[in-house]
Design an enzyme around this catalytic site. Structure first.
Site, PDB file in Angstrom:
ATOM      1  N   ASP A   1       0.745  -1.103  -0.017  1.00  0.00           N
ATOM      2  CA  ASP A   1       0.037   0.074   0.055  1.00  0.00           C
ATOM      3  C   ASP A   1       0.977   1.135  -0.046  1.00  0.00           C
ATOM      4  O   ASP A   1       1.918   1.172   0.292  1.00  0.00           O
ATOM      5  CB  ASP A   1      -0.853   0.052   1.174  1.00  0.00           C
ATOM      6  CG  ASP A   1      -2.351   0.604   0.876  1.00  0.00           C
ATOM      7  OD1 ASP A   1      -2.187   1.539  -0.128  1.00  0.00           O
ATOM      8  OD2 ASP A   1      -3.171   0.315   1.723  1.00  0.00           O
TER       9      ASP A   1
ATOM     10  N   ASP B   1     -10.430   1.885  -3.706  1.00  0.00           N
ATOM     11  CA  ASP B   1     -11.040   1.528  -2.176  1.00  0.00           C
ATOM     12  C   ASP B   1     -12.478   1.357  -2.338  1.00  0.00           C
ATOM     13  O   ASP B   1     -12.751   0.944  -1.094  1.00  0.00           O
ATOM     14  CB  ASP B   1     -10.314   2.624  -1.407  1.00  0.00           C
ATOM     15  CG  ASP B   1      -8.995   2.359  -0.846  1.00  0.00           C
ATOM     16  OD1 ASP B   1      -8.336   1.361  -1.021  1.00  0.00           O
ATOM     17  OD2 ASP B   1      -8.597   3.173  -0.139  1.00  0.00           O
TER      18      ASP B   1
END
Length: 671
Positions: free
Chosen positions: A418, A475
């Protein structure tokens, strides 16, 4: 086609439709015939756009090379290479080597390499790649977006002047221009001539289109450098990212028809894309062996193949405000390390993945307290975190060694890597260090797959794709938003690289409620997974999910090798997309209701990409969608219909009256 005759930097004669296998005499004649007239009130020689256009050749638009000091470039050599040509130009002090490669798939790649052969420092402001576009490339399409709303298309006419998109995020960003297209006005998925460029780079960049009042138009791109970021001492070098360029005479889908096979020809994927369960929206930071044991059992029961433990496993990480950088398993939660969890996962037939964010550091962490000089700071926190300076050799070694230690201790098959903030500082050295780090880890652990996640889809590009195996596309798991995000992201990136997960019935990002069938149909077209606490699902929901996973595994060879097709919608409330097998023997399509239709009877379903001369049988597939009709079309009531591909493409089939936010899956196979 380049014209390298004479001492000038080679001119670009043609970029566009395939001209066929021309003999040398025809190529020479074309180069000579392409020299334009000399207009009034202009330079006294014909203006020809070179591979390094500049004021010195009469080009008053944005130049390829920006910096000081620099003089007019002259051709030194032009040599054939295996996949193209290498051109070397020089002004006596600066030497520019340009590599031009054309793949059999029709994908063009160009990059420059600058070397300082002089005796003084050279301050580089920019070195970009420019390509000419014709006068009928008069409409632009690129992208913008926000967190959880990536790849929002925007169109505008190309007028005189520059349309420039600049990214200063230290990553492409949620508003990344992504793929800039210039085409015939009104071009669509299946119609029009289109020229497009993408910069294969994961840091700051610019991508633009320009139409000069002198006549020529260009598409260009390059790394966006901060003042003083690149100063080349004598003997120093700088290499640009690759510009990836592609032309289509069959609309946007024609771009994908070239890009997807080319990307797949370079792919390092070694196995079918496994069905993933990611724990983030299932448990967030509520991690413990008892909690996750239930989730592991539920995942295995429905057919999940990879279990990924997300954020919250390392020392002190009880929320998102602390502990990034302290990459040690938290023994207060995992007294025996991750071994018991991983053993359980593997005993249930799944492999194990782990979330990491190695490029970041929390101010509230042991790492930041012990090594404050490793923080690459703009002074601002973002999501309560800072950036770790990977250009610092000690910081780089720490991150590399901690990730290596985890991979050595545990049988980890997958890293969700990430990157949850913008850098807000110059990005060149950080991006190069990231590429080097990923390259080292891949060389040491070739069987470990890596996913590029950056607050969702803020780092989706062909530069990092050489070093990763999957993108987290966004997301949001809201299927309505995901339909648009996946539709446009897959223009460039083949679907097998694009992670798409089945989320909760109430989307965690938007709060929108959606039907299970709509969520399943949306997550099918990509690298499929689940991000939902299955222990809270009903027995009937789990049975439906298990059936969906079984169908995904059956369709996976088609979905991840086939030709992606998209219809041009007569009504934006109804979109059709699908994947057709390379031999056109089968296909799967989704008719998606994005909202309320304009008319009581929607347009027919017309199926692109099929063989016009073969017979196909069309059948509904999967969970029946909710409809608003007194009676279905007769072909659906009958369960199937068999017609030639030409009829299915030109006439189509009557569509059912789908309620908003529903999807009908259709299987199409040779009769």
């Amino acid at each position: 086609m380049l014209d390298a005759r004479g001492a000038a930097v080679p001119a670009i004669v043609h970029w566009g439709a395939d001209l066929g296998d021309l003999p040398e005499s025809a190529l020479t004649a074309l180069a000579e015939a392409s020299v334009p007239a000399v207009p009034p009130s202009s330079v006294d020689v014909p203006l020809r756009l070179s591979i390094l256009p500049s004021l010195a050749e009469g080009w008053s638009g944005r130049p390829a090379l920006h910096g000081h000091p620099a003089g007019p470039l002259q051709l030194i050599s032009a040599e054939d290479q295996n996949a193209g040509v290498r051109v070397t130009s020089s002004d006596g002090s600066l030497e520019v080597t340009t590599d031009v490669e054309l793949a059999p798939h029709g994908v063009l790649r160009i990059r420059h390499r600058l070397a300082n052969r002089g005796t003084a420092d050279f301050d580089l402001a920019g070195l970009d790649v420019l390509l000419p576009i014709p006068e009928n490339a008069a409409e632009l399409l690129d992208f913008t977006g926000l967190w959880a709303h990536e790849r929002e298309p925007q169109r505008a006419p190309l007028r005189h002047g520059v349309w420039s998109r600049e990214s200063r995020h230290g990553r492409p960003g949620h508003d990344d221009a992504f793929l800039m297209m210039a085409g015939e006005p009104g071009f669509g998925f299946r119609r029009g001539r289109v020229w497009a460029v993408h910069l294969a780079w994961s840091g700051d960049k610019r991508i633009w289109a320009e139409r000069s009042a002198l006549g020529p138009g260009v598409l260009g791109a390059g790394e966006l450098l901060a003042p003083g970021e690149i100063r080349l001492a004598p003997g120093g070098t700088y290499e640009t990212p690759w510009l990836v360029a592609v032309f289509s005479d069959t609309g946007i889908d024609g771009l994908s028809d070239r890009l997807h096979p080319w990307i797949r020809s370079r792919s390092t994927l070694r196995r079918p894309r496994p069905v993933v369960l990611n724990t983030w929206e299932a448990v967030y930071f509520d991690q413990s062996l008892p909690v996750l044991t239930e989730l592991v059992e539920a995942a295995a029961a429905v057919g999940v193949e990879r279990f990924v433990l997300d954020d919250g496993w390392f020392t002190g990480r009880r929320d998102d405000k602390r502990a990034l950088g302290d990459w040690y398993v938290d023994t207060s939660i995992w007294p025996d390390g991750l071994h018991p969890l991983i053993s359980l996962v593997r005993s249930r037939g799944m492999d194990f993945g782990l979330w990491v964010e190695p490029e970041m550091v929390s101010p509230d962490s042991a790492l930041a307290r012990d090594h404050p000089s490793w923080v690459l700071s703009s002074g601002l926190t973002w999501r309560w975190q800072q950036v770790l300076d990977l250009n610092d050799p000690d910081a780089y070694a720490y991150v590399r060694d901690r990730v290596t230690a985890l991979l050595n201790e545990y049988p980890i098959a997958f890293l969700k890597w990430d990157h949850n903030r913008d850098l807000l500082v110059a990005s060149h050295h950080q991006t190069r260090a990231l590429y080097r780090l990923l390259g080292e880890l891949r060389a040491a652990f070739p069987d470990v797959e890596i996913e590029s996640c950056a607050s969702g889809g803020a780092r989706v590009d062909l530069g990092i794709l050489d070093l990763v195996d999957r993108f987290w596309t966004s997301d949001t798991n809201d299927p309505l938003d995901r339909q648009r995000i996946q539709r446009w992201t897959s223009v460039l990136i083949p679907p097998e690289y694009l992670g798409g997960h089945l989320g909760d019935g109430t989307a965690h990002v938007t709060g929108r409620v959606s039907a299970l069938g709509f969520r399943l149909a949306t997550a099918l077209f990509g690298s499929a997974g689940i991000e939902w606490n299955l222990t809270a699902a009903s027995d009937s929901e789990r049975a439906e999910i298990a059936a969906w996973i079984a169908e995904y595994k059956h369709l996976r060879p088609l979905l991840h090798t086939g030709v992606v097709v998209r219809a041009d919608a007569a009504d934006p409330a109804h979109e059709l997309h699908g994947v057709v097998a390379q031999d056109r023997s089968q296909a799967v399509f989704a008719l998606v209701s994005m909202g309320s239709a304009r008319a009581a009877l929607p347009p027919p379903i017309r199926f692109p990409g099929l063989d016009p001369d073969r017979l196909y049988t069309v059948r509904p597939l999967g969970t029946p969608p909710r409809v608003m009709q007194d009676a279905p079309p007769p072909w659906m009531a009958a369960g199937s219909v068999t017609l030639p591909g030409r009829v299915l493409a030109e006439v189509g089939l009557p569509a059912p009256l789908l309620a908003p936010e529903q999807a009908l899956l259709l299987n199409v196979a040779l009769a």
